[in-house]
Design a protein around this motif. Structure first.
Motif, PDB file in Angstrom:
ATOM      1  N   SER A 115       5.580  65.888   3.230  1.00  0.00           N
ATOM      2  CA  SER A 115       5.932  67.254   3.629  1.00  0.00           C
ATOM      3  C   SER A 115       5.388  68.302   2.659  1.00  0.00           C
ATOM      4  O   SER A 115       5.101  69.435   3.073  1.00  0.00           O
ATOM      5  CB  SER A 115       7.446  67.401   3.742  1.00  0.00           C
ATOM      6  OG  SER A 115       7.942  66.582   4.782  1.00  0.00           O
ATOM      7  N   ASN A 116       5.232  67.959   1.397  1.00  0.00           N
ATOM      8  CA  ASN A 116       4.686  68.922   0.446  1.00  0.00           C
ATOM      9  C   ASN A 116       3.230  69.265   0.742  1.00  0.00           C
ATOM     10  O   ASN A 116       2.739  70.310   0.318  1.00  0.00           O
ATOM     11  CB  ASN A 116       4.841  68.408  -0.983  1.00  0.00           C
ATOM     12  CG  ASN A 116       6.274  68.501  -1.439  1.00  0.00           C
ATOM     13  OD1 ASN A 116       6.938  69.499  -1.228  1.00  0.00           O
ATOM     14  ND2 ASN A 116       6.767  67.438  -2.047  1.00  0.00           N
ATOM     15  N   ALA A 121       5.366  67.370  -5.075  1.00  0.00           N
ATOM     16  CA  ALA A 121       5.283  68.830  -5.176  1.00  0.00           C
ATOM     17  C   ALA A 121       4.384  69.222  -6.358  1.00  0.00           C
ATOM     18  O   ALA A 121       3.543  70.126  -6.246  1.00  0.00           O
ATOM     19  CB  ALA A 121       6.675  69.436  -5.337  1.00  0.00           C
ATOM     20  N   ASP A 134       2.158  69.915   3.730  1.00  0.00           N
ATOM     21  CA  ASP A 134       2.169  70.914   4.810  1.00  0.00           C
ATOM     22  C   ASP A 134       1.828  72.300   4.276  1.00  0.00           C
ATOM     23  O   ASP A 134       1.098  73.053   4.912  1.00  0.00           O
ATOM     24  CB  ASP A 134       3.546  70.979   5.488  1.00  0.00           C
ATOM     25  CG  ASP A 134       3.807  69.824   6.427  1.00  0.00           C
ATOM     26  OD1 ASP A 134       2.840  69.233   6.947  1.00  0.00           O
ATOM     27  OD2 ASP A 134       4.995  69.518   6.654  1.00  0.00           O
ATOM     28  N   ALA A 135       2.387  72.644   3.127  1.00  0.00           N
ATOM     29  CA  ALA A 135       2.184  73.982   2.558  1.00  0.00           C
ATOM     30  C   ALA A 135       0.723  74.239   2.202  1.00  0.00           C
ATOM     31  O   ALA A 135       0.321  75.382   2.027  1.00  0.00           O
ATOM     32  CB  ALA A 135       3.063  74.172   1.331  1.00  0.00           C
ATOM     33  N   PHE A 136      -0.073  73.172   2.088  1.00  0.00           N
ATOM     34  CA  PHE A 136      -1.490  73.305   1.749  1.00  0.00           C
ATOM     35  C   PHE A 136      -2.383  72.980   2.945  1.00  0.00           C
ATOM     36  O   PHE A 136      -3.567  72.737   2.796  1.00  0.00           O
ATOM     37  CB  PHE A 136      -1.813  72.426   0.536  1.00  0.00           C
ATOM     38  CG  PHE A 136      -1.132  72.920  -0.711  1.00  0.00           C
ATOM     39  CD1 PHE A 136      -1.788  73.767  -1.582  1.00  0.00           C
ATOM     40  CD2 PHE A 136       0.173  72.555  -0.992  1.00  0.00           C
ATOM     41  CE1 PHE A 136      -1.160  74.247  -2.724  1.00  0.00           C
ATOM     42  CE2 PHE A 136       0.817  73.023  -2.138  1.00  0.00           C
ATOM     43  CZ  PHE A 136       0.147  73.873  -2.997  1.00  0.00           C
ATOM     44  N   ASN A 137      -1.758  72.948   4.131  1.00  0.00           N
ATOM     45  CA  ASN A 137      -2.466  72.749   5.397  1.00  0.00           C
ATOM     46  C   ASN A 137      -3.252  71.439   5.446  1.00  0.00           C
ATOM     47  O   ASN A 137      -4.341  71.377   6.012  1.00  0.00           O
ATOM     48  CB  ASN A 137      -3.376  73.941   5.702  1.00  0.00           C
ATOM     49  CG  ASN A 137      -3.570  74.116   7.189  1.00  0.00           C
ATOM     50  OD1 ASN A 137      -2.711  73.738   7.987  1.00  0.00           O
ATOM     51  ND2 ASN A 137      -4.703  74.688   7.569  1.00  0.00           N
TER      52      ASN A 137
END
Length: 168
Positions: A145-146, A67, A148-151
């Protein structure tokens, strides 16, 4: 460095372990990253894009290391084609039926079921006589998974029995 330094691939593993020495979780992924570094060094082959090897801490208490990484490396994420998290790559335990599996989150909830990265990886390893299972999971998987938030397209790679993991 790759031939095209405007693009990158990130390979990751975590260096903390739950309640033990961590040979499987995640000494195996950490060893895989070291082997990638060794092979790239010995072979003198220049990859097509930059390769980043990342070891994350804080995985077992909430994926804090990855993260922090994604929150502080936006320029790198902007050029990243894919992230592959290697976790639990040790040989399956005796009596267990496990395969190398890509666990991933798709955009299926938003109407896009395509899986370009997993499909590409599956086709690539098929040329070596290997196969990869695919399992879509909506929610936190691991350090990948972290991203994902940054595409950033990503997969978790590990040994598992997907039939045992299916929610009934």
């Amino acid at each position: 460095p790759g031939a095209d330094s405007s693009q990158a691939v990130i390979l990751g593993a975590h260096i903390d372990s739950p309640n033990g020495p961590g040979a499987f979780d995640d000494g195996s992924g950490s060893a895989a990253l070291l082997e990638v570094a060794r092979v790239l060094d010995v072979s003198k082959i220049q990859p097509p894009v930059d390769i980043y090897l990342a070891w994350f801490g804080g995985h077992e208490i909430g994926t804090y290391g990855s993260a922090y990484f994604v929150a502080t490396h936006q320029p790198l994420l902007d050029q990243t084609l894919a992230m592959v998290q290697m976790d639990g790559l040790g040989y399956p335990l005796e009596g267990r039926l496990s395969k190398i599996t890509m666990l991933l989150t798709s955009y299926g909830r938003f109407g896009d079921e395509r899986l370009p990265l997993p499909d590409f990886l599956s086709k690539t390893v098929a040329g070596q006589g290997l196969s990869l299972d695919q399992m879509v999971e909506y929610g936190l998987i691991a350090d990948n998974s972290n991203f994902d938030a940054f595409n950033v397209p990503n997969v978790y790679l590990g040994y598992m029995n997907t039939q045992e993991l299916q929610i009934k």
